[in-house]
Design a protein around this motif. Structure first.
Motif, PDB file in Angstrom:
ATOM      1  N   GLY A 206       0.810  -1.207   0.000  1.00  0.00           N
ATOM      2  CA  GLY A 206       0.000   0.000   0.000  1.00  0.00           C
ATOM      3  C   GLY A 206       0.845   1.258   0.000  1.00  0.00           C
ATOM      4  N   LEU A 207       1.908   1.252   0.792  1.00  0.00           N
ATOM      5  CA  LEU A 207       2.810   2.402   0.840  1.00  0.00           C
ATOM      6  C   LEU A 207       3.497   2.619  -0.514  1.00  0.00           C
ATOM      7  N   MET A 208       3.918   1.536  -1.146  1.00  0.00           N
ATOM      8  CA  MET A 208       4.567   1.651  -2.460  1.00  0.00           C
ATOM      9  C   MET A 208       3.597   2.213  -3.494  1.00  0.00           C
ATOM     10  N   ALA A 209       2.413   1.640  -3.548  1.00  0.00           N
ATOM     11  CA  ALA A 209       1.437   2.066  -4.549  1.00  0.00           C
ATOM     12  C   ALA A 209       1.039   3.526  -4.346  1.00  0.00           C
ATOM     13  N   THR A 210       0.829   3.914  -3.086  1.00  0.00           N
ATOM     14  CA  THR A 210       0.423   5.294  -2.803  1.00  0.00           C
ATOM     15  C   THR A 210       1.544   6.265  -3.129  1.00  0.00           C
ATOM     16  N   THR A 211       2.777   5.893  -2.807  1.00  0.00           N
ATOM     17  CA  THR A 211       3.926   6.745  -3.130  1.00  0.00           C
ATOM     18  C   THR A 211       4.009   6.998  -4.625  1.00  0.00           C
ATOM     19  N   LEU A 212       3.877   5.943  -5.414  1.00  0.00           N
ATOM     20  CA  LEU A 212       3.965   6.086  -6.862  1.00  0.00           C
ATOM     21  C   LEU A 212       2.800   6.903  -7.415  1.00  0.00           C
ATOM     22  N   THR A 213       1.622   6.738  -6.844  1.00  0.00           N
ATOM     23  CA  THR A 213       0.474   7.542  -7.266  1.00  0.00           C
ATOM     24  C   THR A 213       0.722   9.015  -6.986  1.00  0.00           C
ATOM     25  N   GLU A 214       1.247   9.301  -5.796  1.00  0.00           N
ATOM     26  CA  GLU A 214       1.521  10.697  -5.429  1.00  0.00           C
ATOM     27  C   GLU A 214       2.607  11.309  -6.307  1.00  0.00           C
ATOM     28  N   LEU A 215       3.523  10.480  -6.795  1.00  0.00           N
ATOM     29  CA  LEU A 215       4.568  10.967  -7.698  1.00  0.00           C
ATOM     30  C   LEU A 215       4.053  11.195  -9.111  1.00  0.00           C
ATOM     31  N   GLY A 216       2.859  10.692  -9.404  1.00  0.00           N
ATOM     32  CA  GLY A 216       2.333  10.796 -10.751  1.00  0.00           C
ATOM     33  C   GLY A 216       2.929   9.789 -11.692  1.00  0.00           C
ATOM     34  N   HIS A 217       3.450   8.679 -11.143  1.00  0.00           N
ATOM     35  CA  HIS A 217       4.061   7.669 -12.003  1.00  0.00           C
ATOM     36  C   HIS A 217       2.977   6.882 -12.710  1.00  0.00           C
ATOM     37  N   GLU A 218       3.186   6.658 -13.988  1.00  0.00           N
ATOM     38  CA  GLU A 218       2.232   5.867 -14.777  1.00  0.00           C
ATOM     39  C   GLU A 218       2.823   4.514 -15.110  1.00  0.00           C
TER      40      GLU A 218
END
Length: 257
Positions: free
Chosen positions: A245-257
């Motif tokens: 969850g932490l990984m996925a949320t971090t990447l979402t917040e970074l705008g990673h696609e």
């Protein structure tokens, strides 16, 4: 799910950190994100093993010897091989070289300097260091390329679903897991490096230290460690969902696609 939902109900004795960085020439401005609950710094020895391997290569004249220890240190998280590099080069030299290459300063552990696993770090620092490693590889540093390639070889059984959380099957990852006899927590942590072409790179880091206070469970865990038996399943049970969850949320917040 946001960070608040992930960490809002954790036990007060838990420590959790996550951080990410997205940067690179020719892309949008550098972007960072981080969250922390609990201790400012955590021990996460295994996350640093690829970085130790990277900088130690220049200090060991025998390339075959370096590879003999560096590869298992990264791919299977071998403590014995990491210790060989750590002592052969010297902890102060390794950490000084990392500071020169990444700008991140880490201190040698208190007491016995041979205990490489006692170096304490923050997730933001780990993200910055790995971004430097990844961009060095993109610029043609052969040792950095080799180390990232080994991270790509980390088996799914040791990755805690990090690649799935990042939606990147080919991601370079490094994970770690441990619970010392004098601790009432289990430490589980992960870093994922996702190249985006050229020198553009995205890095996500998650680090946890979660309470593991049942006396029977702790005794069983210590027995398995003493016998050299795997304990990843205990870490998965305790921290796997949170890490992903932490990984996925971090990447979402970074705008990673």
């Amino acid at each position: 799910m946001g960070f608040n939902e992930l960490i809002g109900d954790l036990d007060h004795s838990a420590s959790v950190q996550a951080a990410g960085i997205r940067r690179g020439y020719g892309g949008p401005p550098a972007r960072t994100v981080s969250v922390r609950s609990g201790l400012t710094r955590l021990r996460c020895a295994s996350l640093l093993k690829p970085l130790y391997a990277w900088v130690s290569a220049a200090r060991i004249a025998d390339d075959a010897r370096w590879r003999r220890h560096a590869e298992p240190a990264v791919v299977i998280s071998s403590n014995a091989d990491t210790l060989n590099l750590w002592l052969a080069v010297g902890p102060r030299v390794i950490l000084d070289d990392l500071r020169e290459r990444t700008g991140v300063s880490w201190a040698t552990p208190n007491g016995d300097p041979s205990r490489f696993g006692s170096v304490e770090v923050a997730a933001e620092e780990v993200a910055v260091a790995y971004a430097a490693l990844a961009q060095a590889a993109a610029a043609g540093d052969p040792i950095a390329e080799t180390v990232l390639g080994w991270m790509g070889d980390v088996d799914a059984g040791q990755a805690f679903g990090a690649r799935e959380a990042a939606r990147a099957p080919q991601a370079a990852v490094k994970c770690g897991w441990y619970g010392a006899p004098d601790e009432t927590c289990l430490r589980t942590h992960v870093v994922a490096v996702l190249p985006r072409g050229g020198t553009k790179v995205t890095v996500a880091v998650a680090m946890t230290a979660l309470p593991y206070i049942g006396e029977h469970d702790r005794e069983t865990y210590r027995d398995r460690i003493a016998q050299g038996l795997p304990v990843e399943s205990e870490h998965e049970k305790l921290a796997g969902t949170l890490l992903r969850g932490l990984m996925a949320t971090t990447l979402t917040e970074l705008g990673h696609e």
